[in-house]
Design an enzyme around this catalytic site. Structure first.
Site, PDB file in Angstrom:
ATOM      1  N   GLY A  87       0.831  -1.197   0.000  1.00 16.59           N
ATOM      2  CA  GLY A  87       0.000   0.000   0.000  1.00 16.59           C
ATOM      3  C   GLY A  87       0.865   1.246   0.000  1.00 16.59           C
ATOM      4  O   GLY A  87       2.032   1.190  -0.424  1.00 16.59           O
ATOM      5  N   ASP A 113      -8.386  -2.066   2.095  1.00 16.84           N
ATOM      6  CA  ASP A 113      -9.073  -0.777   2.301  1.00 16.84           C
ATOM      7  C   ASP A 113      -9.498  -0.082   1.010  1.00 16.84           C
ATOM      8  O   ASP A 113     -10.289   0.854   1.042  1.00 16.84           O
ATOM      9  CB  ASP A 113      -8.167   0.168   3.104  1.00 16.84           C
ATOM     10  CG  ASP A 113      -8.032  -0.278   4.546  1.00 16.84           C
ATOM     11  OD1 ASP A 113      -8.826  -1.142   4.968  1.00 16.84           O
ATOM     12  OD2 ASP A 113      -7.146   0.222   5.246  1.00 16.84           O
TER      13      ASP A 113
END
Ligand code: F6P
Length: 308
Positions: A87, A113
């Site tokens: 990420g 997410d």
């Protein structure tokens, strides 16, 4: 992530490259924790969650000296280029390796997410919401049978993607997100309106990062105002981060893993491979951690209208 690892390994070997797996993320670069990857090293991993290469945080890598050592170790071990699964934090590190030492790097977006800029969906997100949806469908049975109001907490410290889309998919009565202001009075009024329409149970989805508190805290605040409601709290937690990936996640990971290697072969570096409107898009790593994928706030209204 395993499906992406498999795609990187198989694509690279198909193109006559040698592949080294780096164990435990950037820590593995510092400890020379490497594993030679063969086509069979990634056999049968497409159906399992997590990562066979393992993952860790690496504070040393935040320092220039740490990154220098990482690049030296790579050179000593014949590693010329890096595909980074991760990420924003991982991509920041990868970007620095490219800028400070000219290392060819390509990122592959992996987080449940779904908040990484430069791709419609991140690897892991689809599996996570499907897990949450299945769990909430099961909770709904108890809520309905026993006339209960459930507060279900889903992951998303800074991002409401999981909460919002899970709420739509389960017909939740309300959803509380980090991106939008939460008003407890409004929530209570809304619940009362539902009760007047003979609703006897309800599901409120709470993203863990909501500014009014976690699901426990929100349930407590609602109970103060509506003491006659029988409430329960369920925290889904890390069940959302594992399990056999959905077909959507496997396909996305396979495509992005393939494209990441092809980009390196074509000399396209310092970017993340993403997919937008079914097209492959390469976004500069810098953009991916400076900007964020944002939820569509219009969906909050749709969710409300449909669950009324
Ligand atoms: O980074 C993704 C995420 O899923 C967040 O939504 C969540 O807050 C976090 O991971 C939880 O992971 P841990 O508690 O293991 O750090």
């Amino acid at each position: 992530m395993n499906a992406a690892i498999r795609a990187v390994v198989r694509t690279a070997i198909y193109n006559n490259l040698e592949v080294t797996g780096v164990m435990s993320g950037y820590s593995g670069l510092l400890d020379c924790n490497f594993k030679k990857m063969e086509p069979h090293s990634v056999s049968k991993i497409i159906s399992s969650g997590g990562t066979i290469l393992k993952s860790s945080r690496c504070p040393e890598f935040l320092l220039y000296e740490g990154r220098k050592k990482a690049v030296e170790n790579m050179k000593m071990n014949g590693i010329d280029a890096l595909a980074v699964l991760g990420g924003d934090g991982s991509f920041h590190g990868a970007d620095l390796l490219g800028k400070e030492f000219g290392l060819p790097v390509v990122g592959i977006p992996c987080t449940i997410d779904n908040d990484i800029y430069g791709t419609d969906f991140t690897i892991g997100y689809d599996t996570a919401i499907n897990t949450a949806v299945k769990a909430i469908d099961q909770i709904r049975d108890t809520a309905d049978s026993h006339n209960l109001l459930f507060f279900v907490e889903v992951m998303g410290r800074h991002s409401g993607f999981i909460a919002l889309n899970t709420a739509i998919a389960t017909g939740a009565e309300s959803v509380l997100l980090p991106e939008t202001p939460t008003n407890i009075d409004q929530l209570c009024n809304y619940l009362e309106t539902g009760r007047r329409k003979n609703k006897t149970s309800g599901i409120i989805i709470v993203a863990e990062g909501d500014e009014e508190g976690d699901a426990q805290e929100i349930a407590r605040k609602v109970k103060v105002k509506l003491p006659d409601y029988e409430t329960r709290v369920t925290i889904l937690g890390h069940v959302q981060r594992g399990g056999s990936p959905t077909s959507n996640d496997r396909v996305l990971a396979s495509i992005l893993g393939y494209e990441a290697v092809m980009a390196l072969l074509k000399g396209i570096y310092g970017v993340m491979a993403g997919r937008i409107n079914s097209e492959i898009v390469f976004t500069e790593l810098k953009e991916t951690y400076r900007k964020r994928n944002k939820i569509n706030e219009g969906l909050v209204d749709i969710s409300k209208i449909l669950s009324a």
